[in-house]
Design a protein around this motif. Structure first.
Motif, PDB file in Angstrom:
ATOM      1  N   ARG A  43      52.616  47.996  41.275  1.00  0.00           N
ATOM      2  CA  ARG A  43      51.479  49.347  41.285  1.00  0.00           C
ATOM      3  C   ARG A  43      51.167  48.974  39.657  1.00  0.00           C
ATOM      4  N   TRP A  44      49.904  49.272  39.244  1.00  0.00           N
ATOM      5  CA  TRP A  44      49.658  49.478  37.809  1.00  0.00           C
ATOM      6  C   TRP A  44      49.464  50.968  37.706  1.00  0.00           C
ATOM      7  N   HIS A  45      50.227  51.622  36.853  1.00  0.00           N
ATOM      8  CA  HIS A  45      50.147  53.213  36.498  1.00  0.00           C
ATOM      9  C   HIS A  45      50.301  53.279  35.161  1.00  0.00           C
ATOM     10  N   ALA A  46      50.549  54.281  34.518  1.00  0.00           N
ATOM     11  CA  ALA A  46      50.235  54.999  33.143  1.00  0.00           C
ATOM     12  C   ALA A  46      51.378  54.086  32.220  1.00  0.00           C
ATOM     13  N   ALA A  47      52.524  53.996  32.889  1.00  0.00           N
ATOM     14  CA  ALA A  47      53.711  53.259  32.032  1.00  0.00           C
ATOM     15  C   ALA A  47      53.293  51.930  31.883  1.00  0.00           C
ATOM     16  N   THR A  48      52.288  51.074  32.695  1.00  0.00           N
ATOM     17  CA  THR A  48      51.925  49.666  32.437  1.00  0.00           C
ATOM     18  C   THR A  48      50.592  49.337  31.775  1.00  0.00           C
ATOM     19  N   GLN A  49      49.874  50.428  31.382  1.00  0.00           N
ATOM     20  CA  GLN A  49      48.437  50.476  31.261  1.00  0.00           C
ATOM     21  C   GLN A  49      48.312  49.622  29.833  1.00  0.00           C
ATOM     22  N   ALA A  50      49.279  49.800  28.927  1.00  0.00           N
ATOM     23  CA  ALA A  50      49.118  49.343  27.391  1.00  0.00           C
ATOM     24  C   ALA A  50      49.623  47.846  27.588  1.00  0.00           C
ATOM     25  N   ALA A  51      50.288  47.455  28.430  1.00  0.00           N
ATOM     26  CA  ALA A  51      51.096  46.179  28.645  1.00  0.00           C
ATOM     27  C   ALA A  51      50.498  45.085  29.359  1.00  0.00           C
ATOM     28  N   VAL A  52      49.922  45.590  30.445  1.00  0.00           N
ATOM     29  CA  VAL A  52      49.312  44.616  31.284  1.00  0.00           C
ATOM     30  C   VAL A  52      47.948  44.859  31.914  1.00  0.00           C
ATOM     31  N   ALA A  53      47.288  43.823  32.097  1.00  0.00           N
ATOM     32  CA  ALA A  53      45.680  44.161  32.932  1.00  0.00           C
ATOM     33  C   ALA A  53      46.096  44.235  34.275  1.00  0.00           C
ATOM     34  N   PRO A  54      45.195  45.037  34.908  1.00  0.00           N
ATOM     35  CA  PRO A  54      45.236  45.095  36.415  1.00  0.00           C
ATOM     36  C   PRO A  54      44.652  44.198  37.063  1.00  0.00           C
ATOM     37  N   ASP A  55      45.117  43.906  38.556  1.00  0.00           N
ATOM     38  CA  ASP A  55      44.394  43.277  39.222  1.00  0.00           C
ATOM     39  C   ASP A  55      43.958  41.918  39.172  1.00  0.00           C
ATOM     40  N   ARG A  56      45.163  41.169  38.315  1.00  0.00           N
ATOM     41  CA  ARG A  56      44.997  39.648  38.232  1.00  0.00           C
ATOM     42  C   ARG A  56      46.567  38.968  38.270  1.00  0.00           C
ATOM     43  N   TRP A  57      46.523  37.886  38.571  1.00  0.00           N
ATOM     44  CA  TRP A  57      47.833  37.373  38.304  1.00  0.00           C
ATOM     45  C   TRP A  57      47.965  37.186  37.060  1.00  0.00           C
ATOM     46  N   MET A  58      49.258  37.342  36.678  1.00  0.00           N
ATOM     47  CA  MET A  58      49.824  36.952  34.924  1.00  0.00           C
ATOM     48  C   MET A  58      51.325  36.345  35.052  1.00  0.00           C
ATOM     49  N   PRO A  59      51.385  35.445  34.180  1.00  0.00           N
ATOM     50  CA  PRO A  59      52.593  34.628  34.270  1.00  0.00           C
ATOM     51  C   PRO A  59      53.900  35.989  34.021  1.00  0.00           C
ATOM     52  N   PHE A  60      55.041  35.479  34.694  1.00  0.00           N
ATOM     53  CA  PHE A  60      56.076  36.520  34.546  1.00  0.00           C
ATOM     54  C   PHE A  60      57.334  35.519  34.424  1.00  0.00           C
ATOM     55  N   GLY A  61      58.284  36.003  33.676  1.00  0.00           N
ATOM     56  CA  GLY A  61      59.373  35.026  33.811  1.00  0.00           C
ATOM     57  C   GLY A  61      59.218  33.768  33.296  1.00  0.00           C
ATOM     58  N   LYS A  62      59.948  32.470  33.651  1.00  0.00           N
ATOM     59  CA  LYS A  62      59.642  31.431  33.280  1.00  0.00           C
ATOM     60  C   LYS A  62      58.536  30.465  34.243  1.00  0.00           C
ATOM     61  N   ASN A  63      58.849  30.804  35.474  1.00  0.00           N
ATOM     62  CA  ASN A  63      57.856  30.217  36.348  1.00  0.00           C
ATOM     63  C   ASN A  63      57.118  30.823  37.403  1.00  0.00           C
ATOM     64  N   SER A  64      57.185  32.195  37.043  1.00  0.00           N
ATOM     65  CA  SER A  64      56.751  33.076  38.260  1.00  0.00           C
ATOM     66  C   SER A  64      55.674  33.811  37.851  1.00  0.00           C
ATOM     67  N   ARG A  65      54.916  34.654  38.483  1.00  0.00           N
ATOM     68  CA  ARG A  65      53.749  35.505  38.397  1.00  0.00           C
ATOM     69  C   ARG A  65      53.665  36.835  38.880  1.00  0.00           C
ATOM     70  N   ALA A  66      52.930  37.738  38.569  1.00  0.00           N
ATOM     71  CA  ALA A  66      53.273  39.384  38.961  1.00  0.00           C
ATOM     72  C   ALA A  66      51.674  39.722  38.795  1.00  0.00           C
ATOM     73  N   ALA A  67      51.252  40.448  39.800  1.00  0.00           N
ATOM     74  CA  ALA A  67      50.057  41.405  39.695  1.00  0.00           C
ATOM     75  C   ALA A  67      50.146  42.738  40.022  1.00  0.00           C
ATOM     76  N   TRP A  68      49.777  43.516  38.903  1.00  0.00           N
ATOM     77  CA  TRP A  68      49.759  44.974  38.741  1.00  0.00           C
ATOM     78  C   TRP A  68      48.544  45.357  39.318  1.00  0.00           C
ATOM     79  N   LEU A  69      48.626  46.105  40.421  1.00  0.00           N
ATOM     80  CA  LEU A  69      47.338  46.521  41.339  1.00  0.00           C
ATOM     81  C   LEU A  69      46.900  48.050  40.932  1.00  0.00           C
ATOM     82  N   SER A  70      45.521  48.172  40.680  1.00  0.00           N
ATOM     83  CA  SER A  70      44.845  49.403  40.174  1.00  0.00           C
ATOM     84  C   SER A  70      44.935  50.456  41.548  1.00  0.00           C
ATOM     85  N   PRO A  71      44.603  51.613  41.372  1.00  0.00           N
ATOM     86  CA  PRO A  71      44.409  52.684  42.583  1.00  0.00           C
ATOM     87  C   PRO A  71      43.605  52.132  43.729  1.00  0.00           C
TER      88      PRO A  71
END
Length: 374
Positions: A43-71
């Motif tokens: 979930r994309w929320h207040a604590a993540t707003q300045a750090a990540v963009a919502p609703d898209r896959w972003m690289p995470f770690g060495k070989n992984s990815r994460a998506a923070w989804l908007s409301p």
């Protein structure tokens, strides 16, 4: 080709909500991404707003990815799941509508070899004692609708597996430990409590009935040891927090209370370094990341018997005591207060040794391979 593993969790970095679940999921990615193609939906929320963009896959770690989804996008979790085409779906939590329930109700049309659900202690009797009617109704519906069918439940240890079987006796259960931070090789010592003028206690956790802060504050009304209590954690229940603040105001001058609020995870070691003891009279923990982190940084713990951390006194690592024996808690505080510098150093070393030895015995990657493939 590496198996595709999708982790679904309401809580993830860079936020600090979710406590141990946030740590566990991040550590899973770090330790397993060499063997699995990992994606994280959260979930994309207040604590993540300045750090990540919502609703898209972003690289995470060495070989992984994460998506923070908007409301708006969290309602489309099943679509994201289908698009990822996972071999394994690992659901973290039980009650969250978007990340726990919807993916099971609206199962993706693409073939998924295995669905794993981690309750993270939410089936513990202590956890179920908070708002019990609502949770019983949810579990009744979960069973009656058959959402549990085809799942493999992930328990952190044998006791949690027993809790799962109590509610889902026909369900399949696998065991793999929670993955905490690796204990540091050294820790920052602190002078004995009496030398500091007060026993500095740290309550590290959410202000929520399950963590039982109000019980601790009422206990300190009857103590004779001078105490400085720091309360560090988010407020999860506003009305409960108000009762806690009222209890804190009623304490005698021998007890000082400092409300720190939510603390970033990377600030926890420095916070622990300024305290003697972690105090957590919890109603139930399936692991207790705050407990482990305190031990790992050479801080004894004073906890209830509703955690996996038992026989602490024999290891000179703290005390695990029943909540129906408050006098034993007061005696434990008095015992720690009376320790001289040499004895206090042994207790700090005992705490660190317990965490280090526990971590050294674990084979995390093997346990999770058995969970996902066995």
């Amino acid at each position: 080709m590496r198996p595709r593993l999708l982790l679904l969790t309401p809580w993830f970095v860079p936020g600090v909500a979710g406590g141990g679940i946030t740590v566990s999921v991040r550590r899973m990615v770090e330790l397993l991404e060499a063997d699995y193609d990992i994606g994280v939906l959260t979930r994309w929320h207040a604590a993540t707003q300045a750090a990540v963009a919502p609703d898209r896959w972003m690289p995470f770690g060495k070989n992984s990815r994460a998506a923070w989804l908007s409301p708006a996008e969290v309602w489309r979790v099943p679509r994201w799941l289908a698009a990822f085409r996972p071999d394994i779906v690992h659901v973290h939590g039980l009650y969250d509508l978007h990340f726990n329930v919807l993916p099971l109700v609206r199962r993706a049309p693409s073939p998924v070899a295995l669905r794993v659900l981690s309750p993270h202690g939410m089936l513990d009797p202590g956890a179920l004692a908070v708002r019990p009617l609502k949770k019983r109704l949810f579990l009744f519906a979960f069973r009656q609708t058959g959402l549990w069918r085809g799942l493999r439940f992930h328990a952190s240890h044998a006791q949690e597996a027993a809790h799962v079987r109590r509610h889902f006796p026909k369900g399949e259960t696998g065991i793999a430990p929670q993955i905490p931070e690796q204990p540091p090789a050294t820790w920052t010592p602190v002078a004995a409590p009496a030398a500091c003028g007060r026993l500095r206690l740290l309550f590290l956790g959410s202000v929520h009935p399950k963590k039982n802060l109000l019980w601790l504050l009422r206990l300190l009304q009857h103590g004779s040891v001078p105490v400085h209590l720091t309360i560090a954690g988010p407020v999860s229940e506003g009305r409960y927090a108000s009762r806690c603040r009222a209890a804190a105001r009623a304490l005698s001058p021998t007890v000082r209370v400092d409300w720190r609020g939510e603390v970033p995870h990377d600030a926890v070691p420095a916070l622990l370094a300024d305290h003697h003891l972690l105090a957590l009279p919890t109603l139930g923990e399936n692991f207790g990341h705050a407990i482990f982190e305190a031990l790992a940084h050479g801080r004894p713990v004073l906890v209830s018997t509703a955690t996996p951390w038992r026989d602490l006194c024999a290891r000179q690592a703290g005390f695990d005591l029943p909540l129906d024996a408050p006098q034993q808690w007061l005696e434990a505080l008095a015992r720690l207060w009376a320790l001289d510098a040499s004895a206090w150093a042994h207790w700090q070393a005992g705490a660190h040794r317990l965490a280090t030895e526990w971590y050294g015995r674990q084979r995390f990657a093997e346990a999770y391979r058995r969970l996902f493939e066995g």
